[in-house]
Enzyme design. Structure first.
Site, PDB file in Angstrom:
ATOM      1  N   GLU A 265      -9.852   9.437   3.884  1.00 26.89           N
ATOM      2  CA  GLU A 265      -8.666   9.656   3.561  1.00 26.89           C
ATOM      3  C   GLU A 265      -8.418  10.300   2.372  1.00 26.89           C
ATOM      4  O   GLU A 265      -9.424  10.524   1.401  1.00 26.89           O
ATOM      5  CB  GLU A 265      -9.082   8.033   3.012  1.00 26.89           C
ATOM      6  CG  GLU A 265      -8.153   7.544   2.962  1.00 26.89           C
ATOM      7  CD  GLU A 265      -7.955   6.713   1.970  1.00 26.89           C
ATOM      8  OE1 GLU A 265      -8.483   5.417   2.279  1.00 26.89           O
ATOM      9  OE2 GLU A 265      -7.305   7.010   0.373  1.00 26.89           O
ATOM     10  N   CYS A 302      -4.822   4.766  -3.529  1.00 28.36           N
ATOM     11  CA  CYS A 302      -3.538   5.616  -2.399  1.00 28.36           C
ATOM     12  C   CYS A 302      -2.475   5.560  -1.872  1.00 28.36           C
ATOM     13  O   CYS A 302      -1.917   6.347  -1.668  1.00 28.36           O
ATOM     14  CB  CYS A 302      -5.413   5.853  -1.483  1.00 28.36           C
ATOM     15  SG  CYS A 302      -5.595   4.963  -0.666  1.00 28.36           S
TER      16      CYS A 302
END
Ligand SMILES: NC(=O)c1ccc[n+]([C@@H]2O[C@H](COP(=O)([O-])OP(=O)(O)OC[C@H]3O[C@@H](n4cnc5c(N)ncnc54)[C@H](O)[C@@H]3O)[C@@H](O)[C@H]2O)c1
Ligand SMILES: O=CCCC(=O)C(=O)O
Length: 526
Positions: A265, A302
């Site tokens: 990720e 994020c």
């Protein structure tokens, strides 16, 4: 529990001798004791050998035993008490409420995976019974279950020192799948990592599991991470961090004689579409909600809303006016590490230095080391489309508003976006047709589509997708949050005409594990 600065290799504590490092309190710049010994190839070798030796036994643990192991980890983390919170605060600069909430999320995640393991659905057991009389050819007896891939390397993320680190979602889902885990701890929070690592190590021992089920390694710089990913006994990687780091590990894994999946990720700017009727109805509230989401955790999520799109007009101006005022009054926040702060400053400088970008607002001035001011910038759709660099992630509390002349331009910008973890539409019912026209694009761009919420704050549940098309992640088919994350570390095995006595319990007649199974295509609990 004393923090010793040691790695945890199976049941042993071990001080590395390949250099040393200390954690730094980002709020003061002061180094924290103790020094941590760096590991190298020898420590990777030992941890991976133990993990491989543990694999066959661990992967055949009963559902209840594995679930109890995960729950014991959760209990051990809670038993660390305030010492864990205090250390995590000192190493991350994050406030107590955030970290206490993150501890609850980490513990809840472990317990959710324990429940998932017990239920057994993740085995996806299927049986197509033999049909010896079938013409022109008899059908064999064919059965399938999922088994774990093997030992998994997990890279702790800097920005969630509990929920995405040593006992975070990658570790929890890998252990739930039956994979031993070797964690490469993040150097930004080694003490937090050691405390949690000891909680896991103690659970391995008290649950009677092979010591190689878990190890925690530290290293100076990147070599240890590369050595771990390229060790042939490692069969998958979980990573949350920079795009550069993720791509490097993906390349290292692809160069192996036996390539393996790296579930990375990496980066996302999480566009927010401000639809016309929503702006007309609640521009002011949206302005305040946006700034609250943008500045959460110093913007180091994020899922941070790094880009906004709206159609030019007085209602968008209302939104901007409130956002500018709210952001202008936002306090500077301490970022996680000097490197992350430097990367943020560089990104803000790039935007503010662009001739096509206007600086709409900056947060209050910094008053301490490693602090950063929030920032809101503005540009036009044409300028955004002309300069691909304008969609590069700025990790921190900075966002870019794109003024679009009309809905068609908004859709054109949406098509040009890279893969995202999330896309958000702020909408009212009157925006329905416009959102319907956008949805096919949004589905192709993101792992999660939100209406009227804000992307920061990921619910840990069965239906969650915290993933998305590249470069948000390395594999758009997966998620790193939610119980589907277990799928990343499993593969199907087919058993054809295998004698009943040799079949795994999940596939035996009589369904001894009481699983939901697909028999001849029909789901049920036979
Ligand atoms: N997507 C996210 O959720 C997320 C989270 C944190 C940071 N970031 C991004 O990452 C940047 C740096 O922060 P960070 O330190 O957490 O991320 P990072 O990628 O620099 O480091 C993450 C971990 O991976 C290891 N690593 C990184 N590159 C490597 C390589 N080439 N070979 C072997 N190991 C490697 C590091 O040692 C560390 O343990 C931030 O500025 C931000 O842009 C993104
Ligand atoms: O930083 C990555 C994860 C973000 C998250 O989990 C959240 O927004 O809650």
């Amino acid at each position: 529990m004393t923090i010793t600065g040691e790695m945890l290799i199976g049941a042993r504590s071990h001080r590395g001798s390949d250099g040393e490092f200390r954690a730094v309190d980002p709020a003061t710049g002061a180094e924290l004791e103790p020094a941590f010994g760096g590991g190298g190839v020898a420590e990777v070798e030992r941890a991976c050998a133990l993990a491989w030796a543990a694999f066959d036994a661990f992967r055949e643990t009963g559902l209840e035993a594995r679930a109890a192991f995960l729950e014991t980890i959760a209990a051990n983390i809670l038993d660390l008490g305030d010492a864990l919170i205090l250390r995590a605060m000192a190493e991350s600069g994050l406030p107590r409420p955030r970290l206490e909430g993150e501890r609850g999320r980490t513990v809840g995640q472990l317990r959710l995976f324990a429940q998932t393991v017990r239920e057994g659905g993740w085995l996806e057991a299927r049986i197509d019974p033999a049909q010896p009389e079938r013409k022109p050819l008899p059908r064999p007896d064919v059965r399938q279950r999922h088994i774990p891939l093997g030992p998994v390397a997990v890279f702790g993320a800097s920005n969630f020192p509990l929920a995405f680190s040593v006992a975070g979602g990658d570790t929890a889902s890998a252990l739930a799948a039956g994979c031993p885990v070797v964690v490469k701890g993040h150097s930004a929070h080694p003490g937090t990592s050691e405390l949690v690592g000891r909680a896991i190590q103690a659970a391995v021992a008290s649950c009677g599991l092979p010591e190689g089920v878990f190890s925690l390694l530290f290293g100076v710089g990147n070599p240890i991470g590369t050595a771990l990913v390229t060790d042939p006994r490692i069969k998958a990687v979980g990573f949350t961090g920079s795009r550069g780091g993720g791509l490097a590990l993906m390349a290292a894994a692809a160069r192996r004689p036996e390539p393996i999946p790296v579930y990375a990720e990496m980066s996302s700017i999480n566009p927010v579409f401000l639809m016309p009727a929503a702006l007309a109805a609640r521009a002011e509230a949206l302005g305040k909600g946006f700034v609250a989401s943008l500045t959460m955790g110093a913007g180091q999520f994020c899922t941070n809303p790094g880009i906004l799109l709206g159609i030019d007009g007085p209602d968008l101006d209302r939104f901007v006016a409130v956002a500018v005022e709210a952001l202008g009054g936002s306090a500077a926040s301490t970022m996680l590490t000097p490197a992350i702060r430097a990367a943020y400053d560089s990104g803000v400088a790039r935007l503010s230095g662009s001739a096509a970008v206007a600086t709409l607002a900056r947060g209050l001035a910094c008053s301490g080391p490693n602090q950063a001011q929030a920032a809101l910038f503005g540009t036009t759709a044409d300028a955004f489309l002309a300069d691909p660099a304008l969609q590069d992630e700025v990790f921190g509390a900075a966002s870019l508003l794109i003024r679009c002349p009309d809905a068609a331009a908004m859709r054109t910008v949406a098509e040009r976006l890279e893969g995202q973890l999330t896309v958000t539409v702020q909408m009212e019912p009157a925006d329905g047709d416009a959102v319907a026209a956008l949805l096919p694009t949004l589905e192709r761009k993101a792992g999660r589509i939100l209406a009227n919420g804000w992307p920061t704050g990921v619910e840990v549940c069965h239906a969650m997708v915290h993933g998305g098309p590249f470069p948000a992640t390395s594999d758009s088919r997966t998620t790193s949050v939610g119980t589907l994350a277990i799928r990343r570390f499993l593969r199907p095995v087919c058993y054809q005409d295998i004698p009943a006595a040799l079949l795994p319990e999940a596939l035996r007649d009589g369904n001894p594990l009481d699983l939901w199974r697909r028999i001849d295509g029909v789901p049920g609990q036979e």
